[in-house]
Scaffold this motif. Structure first.
Motif, short mmCIF file in Angstrom:
data_model
loop_
_atom_site.label_atom_id
_atom_site.label_comp_id
_atom_site.label_asym_id
_atom_site.label_seq_id
_atom_site.Cartn_x
_atom_site.Cartn_y
_atom_site.Cartn_z
N VAL A 1 -11.82 0.97 -9.54
CA VAL A 1 -12.29 -0.33 -7.91
C VAL A 1 -11.04 -0.32 -8.05
CG1 VAL A 1 -13.33 -1.38 -6.60
CG2 VAL A 1 -14.49 -0.10 -8.74
N ILE A 2 -9.99 -0.81 -7.06
CA ILE A 2 -8.81 -1.47 -7.13
C ILE A 2 -8.62 -2.21 -5.27
CG2 ILE A 2 -6.26 -0.74 -6.77
CD1 ILE A 2 -6.15 1.65 -7.94
N SER A 3 -8.22 -3.26 -5.82
CA SER A 3 -7.95 -3.96 -3.95
C SER A 3 -7.14 -3.22 -3.09
CB SER A 3 -7.22 -4.76 -4.16
OG SER A 3 -6.99 -5.78 -3.61
N ASP A 4 -6.93 -3.68 -1.59
CA ASP A 4 -5.47 -2.82 -1.38
C ASP A 4 -4.74 -3.51 -0.95
OD1 ASP A 4 -7.07 -4.76 0.31
OD2 ASP A 4 -7.48 -4.16 2.31
N SER A 5 -4.99 -4.82 -1.60
CA SER A 5 -3.75 -5.21 -1.60
C SER A 5 -2.29 -4.13 -2.95
CB SER A 5 -3.20 -6.49 -2.12
OG SER A 5 -4.08 -6.60 -3.74
N ARG A 6 -2.75 -3.57 -3.46
CA ARG A 6 -2.10 -2.53 -4.57
C ARG A 6 -2.38 -1.03 -3.95
NH1 ARG A 6 -5.69 -2.94 -10.18
NH2 ARG A 6 -3.43 -1.37 -10.24
N LYS A 7 -1.98 -1.01 -2.62
CA LYS A 7 -2.11 -0.19 -2.05
C LYS A 7 -0.91 1.04 -1.85
CE LYS A 7 -3.59 0.54 2.47
NZ LYS A 7 -3.70 0.42 3.83
N ASP A 8 -0.14 0.23 -2.51
CA ASP A 8 1.73 1.12 -2.71
C ASP A 8 1.88 1.66 -4.35
OD1 ASP A 8 2.71 0.14 -0.67
OD2 ASP A 8 4.00 -1.56 -1.15
N GLU A 9 1.07 0.75 -4.65
CA GLU A 9 0.84 1.69 -6.41
C GLU A 9 -0.21 3.00 -5.67
OE1 GLU A 9 -0.91 -0.47 -9.84
OE2 GLU A 9 0.16 -2.87 -8.54
N VAL A 10 -1.08 3.16 -5.04
CA VAL A 10 -1.98 4.37 -5.19
C VAL A 10 -1.49 5.32 -4.13
CG1 VAL A 10 -4.22 4.73 -3.82
CG2 VAL A 10 -4.32 2.82 -4.62
N ILE A 11 -0.43 4.69 -3.49
CA ILE A 11 0.28 6.01 -2.74
C ILE A 11 1.67 6.23 -3.94
CG2 ILE A 11 2.05 6.55 -1.22
CD1 ILE A 11 0.82 3.95 0.76
N ALA A 12 2.15 5.56 -4.33
CA ALA A 12 2.88 6.39 -5.73
C ALA A 12 2.64 7.15 -6.78
CB ALA A 12 3.69 5.76 -5.89
N ARG A 13 0.96 7.09 -6.96
CA ARG A 13 -0.08 7.91 -7.84
C ARG A 13 -0.18 9.14 -6.67
NH1 ARG A 13 -4.46 7.24 -10.76
NH2 ARG A 13 -5.31 9.57 -11.86
N ILE A 14 -0.39 9.18 -5.69
CA ILE A 14 -0.26 10.62 -4.92
C ILE A 14 0.74 11.56 -5.23
CG2 ILE A 14 -0.85 11.14 -2.18
CD1 ILE A 14 -2.16 8.81 -1.73
#
Length: 705
Positions: free
Chosen positions: A471-484
């Motif tokens: 469960v992650i705040s959307d303020s960390r969306k850039d980290e998620v895109i890097a994971r993708i």
């Protein structure tokens, strides 16, 4: 002499029309229309004893009354009860109010007392001229609608309570439920149904209001017990009526010497073996279909448990017995996926027999559709797969004997009845197998699904990897895109789910199109696809084929991929604005990954509101998702959060949810009703019929689907 003209019926008053709108037609309907809350008008409280913030009734004389124009137009009335004064303020008032509230008038006034710099005040209190005796019971406040004032409704209910016939419907000697707060006198002691209803409409002021509000008072228990019993009786009655109907007995004929039966051939074609749970439910279904009583079975299995292969094996039993089978799915994508799998498994076996798998959907070209309809009508199509198109009027089956409905809660009563009626011309009913990847919590299975036989696949196929949920705040969306990017570089595929297609001012959510553009820019060299419900069917199909083939690395989608989509190479699911989704929907979406051998993860991106908070419901959902992968536990928590409505889907279309009983709180009453219903139907059929009619009227018909 001219013929006499029949007298014209007077038009129903607005209040009567409003009562009909609320379903208040019979005396019993009015008697069962219970208060939302109560007001205590039985006592007069001296102003000096009224606490700040307390709602009280006072009796006082108007000493001053004037209309003030600043800061806005208002009526200010000062009253004195001999122990203190209070100012009544009205922002909305009529000349008749001013007349009643003139100096010298003695009034009974009820409202919330507030202290302040200028002394005690009440804002918009209720008032009437003093006089007459005080009521002996609390004043009920009923659920109502426009055009139906409380006084009119109170009089109508009081009148109905005098007239209504309430003969005892519980058989003599019925044991009471085992409850800590049930009176020792039991059901046939001091508190009968009439007494319980009369008390709830006119409770005495000495009753603890909390027991009325939380429905734990013995009068409430009596009503909840009766309501649950009516529901159980109607379910068992529907099951008994179905037992009188006839269906084809589907038995697999023994093969010729040295040959395999069609079912054995099917099992040999499968690239995997069945789990123990799949074998068990297949036996349960085959045993049902071998009888002449129509099967009415719900197949439950968590996401990825292998329900499709069980449906295929059931279809093979039907086909081997010489009959047709239909499989209906709620979406084109899911129906197409079933069709692709079933063609691969069944066609090698069916072709030598001159049989086919037919496809029916609303998007088919006229020529293709006509060819498929001909195959279905001739019986050459042994299996028919499709969407709602399967139940359209022009679809004529040669000899339909088994109907399989996937995601049964997405279909309405009328749609299921239409599928059953496809065999009605032969005087037979098809067997019905309904599938659901949303597990039904135990209390729901005991109540709303009591008329169904339930099979559960409680074992996942080997090789499935557990899914890690973050469960992650959307303020960390850039980290998620890097994971993708890292996942795609490793040869894996990713889903990104958005809740909306277009921007909405009401819901500040990212739309699928904008997200697709953002991800395409952030991931150069990666094919990013877009899928949503408004795309043409051919375009959707093309996108899914690219993703399924592994050519497309990332699929941005709305919830059209919620059920059934099976891409084993997809190992990451990102759900944007996860706090907006229902719990069962989140669980379904998470189930799109973890279908292969690779370690899989589901990222729930959440956004806080303007106050920097996440709603309590949103928190509960995300916590449940993070804490468990078990579909049954998810379903139990979902029932706690949302109540039964969405689980049932359109099953109860037109039939009321339980009005008084609560499935989680009243489990003891439910077990009591469940135990009593079969014996009551058997030994006291007239009492059972009277009880169902009292509580359900004509709504029990919906349970037969």
């Amino acid at each position: 002499m001219p013929a006499s003209v029949p007298a014209k019926k007077p038009a129903a008053s607005a209040a009567q029309q409003a009562m009909h709108k609320l379903g208040l037609v019979r005396d019993i309907d009015l008697a069962l229309h219970l208060p939302l809350r109560y007001e205590d008008e039985t006592r007069i409280i001296p102003l000096k004893n009224a606490r700040d913030g307390e709602t009280v009734q006072i009796e006082a004389t108007v000493t001053q009354s004037e209309v003030q124009l600043r800061p806005r137009r208002m009526l200010k009335v000062t009253v004195d009860d001999g122990t203190g004064t209070c100012v009544l303020t009205f922002f909305s008032f009529y000349p008749s109010h001013q007349k009643t509230l003139s100096p010298g008038a003695v009034l009974r006034i009820r409202g919330e007392v507030k202290g302040g710099f200028w002394g005690r005040q009440m804002l918009h209190p209720a008032f009437k001229l003093a006089g007459g005796e005080l009521p002996q019971a609390l004043t009920p406040i009923y659920p109502t609608t426009a055009g139906l004032p409380q006084p009119y409704l109170r009089r109508a209910i009081a009148s109905a309570l005098q007239r209504v016939q309430l003969p005892e419907t519980l058989p003599p000697g019925t044991p009471p439920p085992v409850l800590p707060y049930w009176s020792e006198a039991g059901l046939h002691g001091l508190l009968g149904l009439r007494e319980a209803l009369y008390f709830l409409h006119n409770p005495t002021p000495d009753v603890a209001l909390a027991t009325l509000e939380d429905h734990s008072h013995p009068a409430w228990q009596r009503l909840k017990a009766e309501e649950l019993l009516a529901q159980q009786l109607s379910q068992y009655q529907a099951k008994r009526e179905r037992a009188r109907l006839r269906a084809p007995a589907l038995r697999v004929p023994p093969p010729a010497a040295g040959e395999q039966s069609l079912v054995e051939q099917f099992l040999a074609v499968l690239p995997f073996g069945l789990t123990g749970a799949q074998q068990r439910v297949c036996r349960e279904i085959a045993d049902d279909m071998a009888r002449t009583m129509p099967m009415h079975r719900l197949l439950q299995g968590d996401v990825g448990s292998g329900k499709t292969v069980v449906a295929a094996l059931s279809a093979m039993v039907c086909i081997a017995a010489g009959w047709q089978c239909a499989l209906m799915a709620p979406t084109e994508i899911l129906a197409e996926q079933h069709f692709g799998k079933l063609v691969g498994w069944l066609e090698p076996i069916l072709e030598p027999l001159g049989k086919k798998v037919a496809w029916l959907s609303g998007a088919q070209k006229k020529k293709e559709r006509a060819a498929m309809l001909a195959l279905v009508a001739s019986g050459e199509a042994a299996l028919v797969v499709g969407t709602h198109a399967v139940i359209q009027e022009q679809v004529q089956f040669h000899n339909l004997a088994l109907a399989v409905i996937d995601e049964q809660h997405r279909f309405g009563v009328a749609q299921r009845l239409a599928l059953r009626q496809k065999l009605a011309h032969a005087g037979l009913e098809p067997h019905l197998l309904m599938m659901s990847a949303t597990p039904i919590p135990r209390t729901l299975a005991m109540s709303y699904y009591a008329d169904l036989d339930v099979s559960v696949i409680d074992e996942l196929p080997p090789g499935r990897t557990p899914i890690v949920t973050k469960v992650i705040s959307d303020s960390r969306k850039d980290e998620v895109i890097a994971r993708i990017g890292a996942q795609v570089a490793a040869g894996r595929q990713v889903y990104w789910v958005c809740p909306l297609i277009e921007e909405s001012e009401a819901l500040d959510l990212s739309n699928a199109t904008a997200t697709h553009t953002d991800l395409s820019e952030a991931l150069p060299g990666v094919m990013v696809g877009l899928l949503h419900s408004r795309m043409p069917t051919a375009e959707k199909k093309a996108v899914m084929e690219l993703f399924t083939a592994g050519i497309m690395g990332v699929l941005v989608s709305t919830t059209v991929i919620e059920v059934g989509v099976d891409v084993p190479n997809a190992s990451l699911m990102v759900i944007e604005h996860a706090e907006r989704f229902g719990l069962s929907q989140l669980h379904q979406l998470r189930g799109r990954v973890g279908r292969g051998a690779a370690a899989s993860a589901c990222v729930l991106l959440y956004a806080v509101n303007d106050n920097g908070r996440l709603s309590d419901t949103g928190k509960e959902r995300l916590r449940a998702m993070a804490e468990t992968n078990d579909g049954f536990e998810i379903a139990r928590r979902d029932l706690e959060i949302r109540g039964p409505g969405e689980f049932l889907g359109a099953r109860q279309s037109g039939a009321a949810m339980l009005r008084f009983a609560d499935l989680e709180q009243d489990i003891a009453l439910l077990e009591w009703a469940r135990e009593l219903a079969p014996s009551m139907l058997e030994q006291h059929p007239l009492l059972a019929e009277m009880h169902i009619s009292r509580w359900l009227g004509g709504k029990a018909e919906y349970l037969k689907a």
